[in-house]
Design a protein around this motif. Structure first.
Motif: not given
Lengths: 161, 195
Positions: A7-17, A130-143
């Protein structure tokens, strides 16, 4: 590599970047519009004169196009075509796959050149990756799943004509 | 898989209508398009041959309203049903959230139904999905035709796992929205589990 079926989840910070990368690319390349599209056909960000466009349809078709080209690549044992270019009389389209997950689409006309677009896209791709890396990292940690609280009633309400 | 955008507060899901050639997948989408209010739908796109057979896919974006402050948007796709378009079908299944199998009720299309269903299962497996774990509904279309096989028989052959199933006459719209709603509900319920 990102898990494409996740599942692709985008948070405000990454969308802004991502939006900032798109805005900068649009100005630097003098393009008409920039779209950042998920490989499954969902629009993530748009910049420039995108509001005049049917971005939903464009995103779906761009993803279909990239998927079909990816199918061709597979058949000729090429890993992936990471770039595509459609040349039109007035408007041309340049597409680049970034981080195997998103498609960076540039729509441009005669007020710029393909060379300039390619040059600027190169720089933007690195930033976007670089931003997408962050998105992927966030997705790995439980949300926290904000939808865990959805009730059957909530779902039923959507369908009340 | 679904795309949740916290910035625009949107949930986007992809539903795919699958089934043998000429079973009525495109007709389902056309009916939904015609009966949906203008502000709840986008443009319907059909990549079709000159004889209006689906060549790559049909695409219809729908907006269902808000759920807990998030706008729910469904992207409906059909696949080309004809056997030789298998490469295209695989591409469209990428990122799918829910599948509707549209069966052609006519006796003479029974074999085509079974073949298409097997093809669906195989293509999903190839993409790393399991049909038994995906939101999934079955629609028996063309119930009005004289050679329509009884539903019990269709169900036995095409729906062994007993997922929600619906009778339909897509040309007149019967059963079309029931099918869509059942599938969309399953997808949203799946989202609640954490997708």
């Amino acid at each position: 590599m990102t898990n494409l079926s996740a599942q692709l989840v985008m948070y405000e910070e990454e969308v802004r970047q991502i939006q900032a990368v798109a805005d900068r690319l649009q100005q630097d390349s003098r393009a008409r519009a920039i779209l950042v599209v998920d490989k499954n056909g969902q629009l993530i960000a748009a910049s420039g004169s995108a509001s005049d466009l049917d971005t939903t349809s464009l995103s779906s078709l761009v993803a279909g196009n990239v998927a079909a080209t990816g199918g061709i690549a597979k058949l000729i044992e090429e890993d992936e075509f990471h770039g595509q270019f459609h040349e039109g009389k007035g408007i041309s389209v340049h597409m680049t796959i970034v981080g195997r997950r998103v498609i960076l689409v540039v729509l441009f006309d005669k007020s710029t050149t393909h060379g300039l677009v390619r040059l600027r896209v190169k720089k933007a791709s690195v930033e976007l990756a670089a931003v997408l890396e962050e998105v992927a990292k966030k997705a790995e940690s439980p949300q926290v799943n904000v939808f865990a609280e959805i009730t059957d009633q909530d779902i039923d309400n959507l369908f009340n004509d | 898989m679904s795309f949740i955008n916290y910035s625009s507060r949107e949930i986007n899901c992809k539903l795919v209508y699958y089934g043998p050639g000429l079973c009525g997948k495109t007709t389902n989408l056309q009916y939904i398009y015609n009966k949906t209010k203008a502000d709840a739908k986008g443009k319907m796109i059909s990549l079709a041959t000159e004889t209006e057979r689906t060549l790559f896919f049909d695409f219809l974006p729908l907006s269902l309203g808000e759920i807990r402050g998030f706008r729910t948007r469904f992207h409906l796709y059909t696949v080309p049903g004809q056997v030789f378009y298998d490469a295209s079908r695989k591409l469209i299944l990428k990122g799918v959230d829910g599948v509707c199998f549209v069966a052609d009720s006519q006796m003479e299309r029974m074999e085509a139904n079974i073949e298409s269903l097997e093809n669906l299962r195989d293509n999903l497996t190839e993409q790393g999905y399991d049909l038994d774990k995906l939101p999934y509904v079955v629609q028996y279309n063309k119930r009005d035709l004289p050679s329509a096989v009884p539903v019990e028989e269709l169900s036995e052959a095409l729906n062994p796992t007993r997922v929600p199933e619906f009778d339909a006459i897509a040309t007149s719209g019967e059963g079309v929205f029931d099918t869509l709603k059942a599938l969309a509900k399953q997808v949203l319920t799946e989202l609640r589990k954490g997708g």
